[in-house]
Write a protein that holds these residues in place. Structure first.
Motif, PDB file in Angstrom:
ATOM      1  N   VAL A   1       0.874  -1.176   0.000  1.00 23.05           N
ATOM      2  CA  VAL A   1       0.000   0.000   0.000  1.00 23.05           C
ATOM      3  C   VAL A   1       0.911   1.225   0.000  1.00 23.05           C
ATOM      4  O   VAL A   1       2.129   1.096   0.056  1.00 23.05           O
ATOM      5  CB  VAL A   1      -0.958   0.038   1.221  1.00 23.05           C
ATOM      6  CG1 VAL A   1      -1.910  -1.146   1.200  1.00 23.05           C
ATOM      7  CG2 VAL A   1      -0.201   0.102   2.532  1.00 23.05           C
TER       8      VAL A   1
ATOM      9  N   THR B   1      -1.357   5.626   3.132  1.00 19.86           N
ATOM     10  CA  THR B   1      -2.358   4.724   3.706  1.00 19.86           C
ATOM     11  C   THR B   1      -1.952   4.312   5.108  1.00 19.86           C
ATOM     12  O   THR B   1      -2.769   4.348   6.034  1.00 19.86           O
ATOM     13  CB  THR B   1      -2.555   3.484   2.810  1.00 19.86           C
ATOM     14  OG1 THR B   1      -3.046   3.907   1.534  1.00 19.86           O
ATOM     15  CG2 THR B   1      -3.524   2.497   3.438  1.00 19.86           C
TER      16      THR B   1
ATOM     17  N   TYR C   1      -8.417   6.535   8.935  1.00 25.88           N
ATOM     18  CA  TYR C   1      -8.863   5.553   7.932  1.00 25.88           C
ATOM     19  C   TYR C   1      -8.883   4.189   8.590  1.00 25.88           C
ATOM     20  O   TYR C   1      -7.895   3.766   9.188  1.00 25.88           O
ATOM     21  CB  TYR C   1      -7.887   5.569   6.743  1.00 25.88           C
ATOM     22  CG  TYR C   1      -8.123   4.498   5.711  1.00 25.88           C
ATOM     23  CD1 TYR C   1      -9.193   4.564   4.834  1.00 25.88           C
ATOM     24  CD2 TYR C   1      -7.253   3.410   5.611  1.00 25.88           C
ATOM     25  CE1 TYR C   1      -9.402   3.575   3.887  1.00 25.88           C
ATOM     26  CE2 TYR C   1      -7.458   2.420   4.661  1.00 25.88           C
ATOM     27  CZ  TYR C   1      -8.531   2.508   3.803  1.00 25.88           C
ATOM     28  OH  TYR C   1      -8.736   1.534   2.874  1.00 25.88           O
TER      29      TYR C   1
END
Length: 64
Positions: A25, A29, A38
């Motif tokens: 990722v 992220t 998130y």
């Protein structure tokens, strides 16, 4: 969702970029997950747990 990802990274001497590359990722992220902005997908949560040899429940805790 609370998490101990920064602590795990520190224990292993890894940067956000190192971890991001390992689980495929972006560094952004990982940063967003660590800052609790998130919630990771189930797949990412499982990948992180596998990478650190632990369980999803040990990394992530629900906020009450």
């Amino acid at each position: 969702m609370k998490n101990c990802l920064p602590d795990l990274r520190a224990e292993h001497g890894e940067s956000q970029a190192d971890l991001a590359a390992a689980v495929e990722v972006t560094r952004q992220t990982i940063n967003a997950v660590e800052r609790e902005r998130y919630d990771p997908s189930l797949e990412l949560a499982l990948d992180l747990a596998d990478y650190y040899g632990t369980t999803v429940e040990d990394i992530f805790q629900r906020e009450s």
